[in-house]
Scaffold this motif. Structure first.
Motif, short mmCIF file in Angstrom:
data_model
loop_
_atom_site.label_atom_id
_atom_site.label_comp_id
_atom_site.label_asym_id
_atom_site.label_seq_id
_atom_site.Cartn_x
_atom_site.Cartn_y
_atom_site.Cartn_z
N LEU A 245 22.17 42.24 -51.79
CA LEU A 245 23.23 43.22 -51.55
C LEU A 245 24.08 42.81 -50.35
CD1 LEU A 245 24.47 45.92 -52.41
CD2 LEU A 245 22.86 47.05 -50.87
N GLY A 246 23.42 42.32 -49.31
CA GLY A 246 24.14 41.87 -48.12
C GLY A 246 25.09 40.72 -48.44
N PHE A 247 24.62 39.76 -49.22
CA PHE A 247 25.48 38.64 -49.62
C PHE A 247 26.62 39.11 -50.52
CE2 PHE A 247 21.81 35.76 -48.63
CZ PHE A 247 22.48 34.95 -47.73
N ALA A 248 26.32 40.00 -51.47
CA ALA A 248 27.33 40.46 -52.43
C ALA A 248 28.43 41.27 -51.77
CB ALA A 248 26.66 41.27 -53.54
N LEU A 249 28.11 41.99 -50.70
CA LEU A 249 29.11 42.82 -50.03
C LEU A 249 30.23 41.99 -49.41
CD1 LEU A 249 27.03 45.60 -48.24
CD2 LEU A 249 28.74 45.92 -50.04
N MET A 250 29.90 40.77 -48.96
CA MET A 250 30.89 39.95 -48.25
C MET A 250 32.11 39.64 -49.11
SD MET A 250 28.54 37.44 -45.90
CE MET A 250 27.20 37.29 -47.07
N PRO A 251 31.94 39.04 -50.30
CA PRO A 251 33.14 38.76 -51.10
C PRO A 251 33.87 40.02 -51.55
CG PRO A 251 31.14 38.36 -52.38
CD PRO A 251 30.72 38.56 -50.96
N VAL A 252 33.13 41.09 -51.82
CA VAL A 252 33.76 42.34 -52.27
C VAL A 252 34.65 42.91 -51.16
CG1 VAL A 252 33.34 44.72 -52.96
CG2 VAL A 252 31.94 42.88 -53.92
N VAL A 253 34.12 42.98 -49.95
CA VAL A 253 34.89 43.51 -48.82
C VAL A 253 36.12 42.65 -48.55
CG1 VAL A 253 34.85 43.88 -46.32
CG2 VAL A 253 32.92 44.64 -47.72
N TYR A 254 35.95 41.33 -48.56
CA TYR A 254 37.08 40.43 -48.30
C TYR A 254 38.13 40.51 -49.40
CZ TYR A 254 35.65 38.14 -44.01
OH TYR A 254 35.37 37.87 -42.68
N PHE A 256 38.92 43.18 -51.26
CA PHE A 256 39.71 44.40 -51.10
C PHE A 256 40.58 44.33 -49.85
CE2 PHE A 256 36.60 46.13 -54.13
CZ PHE A 256 37.47 46.77 -55.01
N GLN A 257 40.12 43.60 -48.85
CA GLN A 257 40.96 43.40 -47.66
C GLN A 257 42.19 42.57 -48.02
OE1 GLN A 257 38.44 41.64 -44.66
NE2 GLN A 257 37.67 43.62 -43.95
N SER A 258 42.00 41.58 -48.91
CA SER A 258 43.13 40.75 -49.31
C SER A 258 44.15 41.55 -50.12
CB SER A 258 42.64 39.56 -50.15
OG SER A 258 42.18 39.97 -51.43
N LEU A 259 43.71 42.57 -50.84
CA LEU A 259 44.62 43.39 -51.62
C LEU A 259 45.47 44.29 -50.72
CD1 LEU A 259 42.36 44.58 -54.59
CD2 LEU A 259 44.04 42.73 -54.59
N SER A 260 44.92 44.64 -49.57
CA SER A 260 45.62 45.56 -48.68
C SER A 260 46.64 44.84 -47.80
CB SER A 260 44.62 46.30 -47.80
OG SER A 260 43.89 45.40 -46.97
N LYS A 261 46.64 43.51 -47.84
CA LYS A 261 47.57 42.76 -46.97
C LYS A 261 48.94 42.62 -47.64
CE LYS A 261 44.06 40.12 -44.50
NZ LYS A 261 43.54 38.77 -44.18
#
Length: 261
Positions: A245-254, A256-261
């Motif tokens: 779960l810790g590994f999977a969260l990293m690409p997911v968070v990044y 969605f961050q890329s979508l907000s830019k």
């Protein structure tokens, strides 16, 4: 010497090697996740780039890295050998199937392992190979005021292609110039297909560890009833839930961050 060779050429010997390399890889996952959690620090990649630089320039870590590569290769080879051997030993399915207590993950370790091996190849090619041998990464210069804690970051153009990194001070200012792996991660995790594959691979890792961690202890004969609940608890919650779960969260968070830019 011949007895030693015979032992490790036997099915039990191969399982022992798989168990040993598997537990070593489990240890690596804990350390790797700890380092990768630096990606969640909002410091413009300072901590993660410093961490990546440390991993690739500290000799003892480099030695451990090559042991890690060897462990991955041995684990994959022996898994393949044992799978082929087991199938040859029972080429025809039983006419009558008995209800087996075996879990889904234990029945599909070959599939799960194949997904993970493909993921490792792509992952290392995208990050490790790019960092070590491809001259496509940019550089960042971080200037940190040691008194106030204020930090500025700018792109840095190295004086030559052989430049790797530099750490200097100018009065109270710490100056760090390093390869910018953080930007590569941002770029990779901005692609939906990559994020989806990453999450699927972490799902495979979860099921693989759910069976593999406990199986390793069984192979070594360390499943005493007194410690069995502890082993199952660690195998389930730490290795099959928290780490993937810790590994999977990293690409997911990044992503969605890329979508907000």
């Amino acid at each position: 010497m011949s007895e030693f060779k015979q032992t490790f050429n036997s099915s039990l010997g191969k399982k022992l090697i798989m168990a040993l390399t598997g537990l070593f890889l489990c240890t690596f996952l804990i350390v790797h996740l700890g380092g990768n959690l630096l990606l969640f620090k909002h410091d413009q990649g300072y901590s993660f780039n410093a961490y990546a630089n440390f991993l690739t320039h500290f000799p003892p870590i480099e030695v451990i890295a090559y042991i890690l590569y060897l462990a991955i290769i041995l684990h994959a080879i022996y898994a393949l050998v044992l799978t082929v051997k087991n199938r040859r030993a029972r080429p025809i399915e039983y006419a009558v199937r008995t209800k087996s207590p075996a879990s889904w993950s234990s029945k599909n370790m070959g599939l799960l392992g194949s997904i993970l091996l493909l993921f490792i190849v792509i992952h290392m090619g995208d990050f490790w190979l790019t960092y070590k041998y491809k001259h496509i990464l940019g550089f960042k210069e971080y200037r940190t005021n040691q008194v106030t804690g204020e930090r500025t970051v700018v792109d840095f153009n190295p004086p030559n292609q052989e430049f790797e990194r530099s750490f200097t001070t100018d009065g109270d200012i710490e100056i760090m110039r390093v390869k910018d792996l953080h930007s590569r991660i941002q770029w990779s995790f901005s692609h939906l297909w990559y994020v989806a594959f990453y999450v699927i691979a972490m799902g495979a890792l979860s099921f693989h560890l759910l069976h593999g961690f406990q199986s390793a202890f069984q192979t070594f004969g360390w499943m005493h009833r007194k410690y069995k609940p502890i082993i199952y608890f660690i195998g389930t919650w730490l290795f099959a839930v928290i780490i993937p779960l810790g590994f999977a969260l990293m690409p997911v968070v990044y992503y969605f961050q890329s979508l907000s830019k």
